[in-house]
Each structure stands twice: as structure tokens, then as C-alpha cells.
Design an enzyme around this catalytic site. Structure first.
Site, PDB file in Angstrom:
ATOM      1  N   CYS A 105       5.530  15.491   7.429  1.00 56.62           N
ATOM      2  CA  CYS A 105       5.747  14.362   6.509  1.00 56.62           C
ATOM      3  C   CYS A 105       7.101  13.678   6.705  1.00 56.62           C
ATOM      4  O   CYS A 105       7.405  12.708   6.022  1.00 56.62           O
ATOM      5  CB  CYS A 105       5.583  14.811   5.061  1.00 56.62           C
ATOM      6  SG  CYS A 105       3.879  15.282   4.687  1.00 56.62           S
ATOM      7  N   HIS A 110       0.242  -1.056  -1.009  1.00 55.29           N
ATOM      8  CA  HIS A 110       0.426  -1.535   0.364  1.00 55.29           C
ATOM      9  C   HIS A 110       1.899  -1.827   0.668  1.00 55.29           C
ATOM     10  O   HIS A 110       2.220  -2.817   1.328  1.00 55.29           O
ATOM     11  CB  HIS A 110      -0.465  -2.741   0.647  1.00 55.29           C
ATOM     12  CG  HIS A 110      -1.892  -2.351   0.820  1.00 55.29           C
ATOM     13  ND1 HIS A 110      -2.734  -2.149  -0.255  1.00 55.29           N
ATOM     14  CD2 HIS A 110      -2.627  -2.086   1.931  1.00 55.29           C
ATOM     15  CE1 HIS A 110      -3.934  -1.798   0.190  1.00 55.29           C
ATOM     16  NE2 HIS A 110      -3.895  -1.732   1.512  1.00 55.29           N
ATOM     17  N   GLU A 162      -1.202  12.845  -4.290  1.00 56.61           N
ATOM     18  CA  GLU A 162      -0.802  12.304  -2.993  1.00 56.61           C
ATOM     19  C   GLU A 162      -1.953  12.473  -2.003  1.00 56.61           C
ATOM     20  O   GLU A 162      -2.162  11.647  -1.126  1.00 56.61           O
ATOM     21  CB  GLU A 162       0.443  13.050  -2.514  1.00 56.61           C
ATOM     22  CG  GLU A 162       1.154  12.380  -1.386  1.00 56.61           C
ATOM     23  CD  GLU A 162       2.460  13.064  -1.073  1.00 56.61           C
ATOM     24  OE1 GLU A 162       3.498  12.585  -1.559  1.00 56.61           O
ATOM     25  OE2 GLU A 162       2.446  14.069  -0.338  1.00 56.61           O
TER      26      GLU A 162
END
Length: 143
Positions: free
Chosen positions: A35, A79, A127
């Protein structure tokens, strides 16, 4: 059914929950794992708000929760590259959920919802489908 309170069955506090999604990208700083690289998620946010029933038997209008989400969360995070649009923080779910809480709570105050007895009770931010962070109202009370 002429009595104006006839549509209210009780006078208990009730919480309602609405679920939303938004898509965003981020990377974790000072983290040694995959990550640390730029990647994206379809986040799922569960918003739970409580209130006392109004004269038609409704605690919180689901449409109002949707409007709050769209105006203060989706419009700012959907976005987006979270590392650029959020305050200076590591964009972990644990950090993000506190920021989201503050945005929703501020909007509820602006809309006089807290004055009417409504409370943000719980947020859960997924998540991934199996990884989430949860925040409860009592944890946000300043000590």
C-alpha cells in the site's frame, strides 16, 4: 387520525443507517507494504444518525443523509487522489474516518439537525470488502 402525533408510534431515540460508495486513490507514507504504492479503492461508508421521531414517525430522512454525504464527502473525495485533497495526514482508514466525522458533524450543525436532537452515532469506512475502520460518537467526545 386527526391527532397531529398519531403517526408517531413512540418517543424513543432511533438510529438509521445509510450506505454510500466513492472511488479514490491514495498511497500510504512510511509504510513498508504494497500500500506504499499508488492504488485505488471503492470505499464504502456507513453513516448512522439518530434522532427522535417527528410528527410523521420519522427519526431522520434518508434523503437528508444522502444529501449530506453528497455535499460534504462525495463532492470532495470521489475520484480524487486522497493524498492531495485531505489535510496533511497518512490516508489510512483510521485517519480518514475522523476527518469524515468532522465534515458530517459540521454539516449537521449548519442544517440545525443537532439543534433538533439528531446525533451522528457511528461511521464505518470500508477500504475493501473485508477491511474497515469504525468510529462511535462517544469516542469523539473531547476529554
Amino acid at each position: 387520525m386527526n391527532n397531529e402525533t398519531s403517526l408517531r408510534y413512540h418517543q424513543k431515540r432511533v438510529a438509521v443507517t445509510k450506505t454510500f460508495t466513492f472511488d479514490a486513490a491514495h498511497k500510504l507514507e512510511r509504510y513498508e507494504g504494497k500500500c506504499k504504492n499508488l492504488h485505488g479503492h471503492t470505499y464504502q461508508l456507513h453513516i448512522t444518525i439518530s434522532g427522535f421521531l417527528n410528527d410523521i414517525g420519522m427519526a431522520v430522512d434518508f434523503g437528508e443523509i444522502k444529501d449530506i454525504f453528497q455535499s460534504v464527502i462525495k463532492s470532495r473525495l470521489d475520484h480524487q487522489y486522497l493524498n492531495d485533497v485531505l489535510p496533511s495526514m497518512n490516508t489510512t482508514a483510521e485517519n480518514m474516518i475522523v476527518w469524515i466525522w468532522k465534515q458530517i458533524e459540521e454539516e449537521m450543525i449548519k442544517r440545525d439537525l443537532t439543534e433538533e436532537g439528531h446525533r451522528l452515532e457511528t461511521l464505518t469506512l470500508y477500504e475493501t470488502p473485508t477491511s474497515s475502520a469504525t468510529l462511535h460518537r462517544e469516542w469523539m467526545i473531547e476529554e
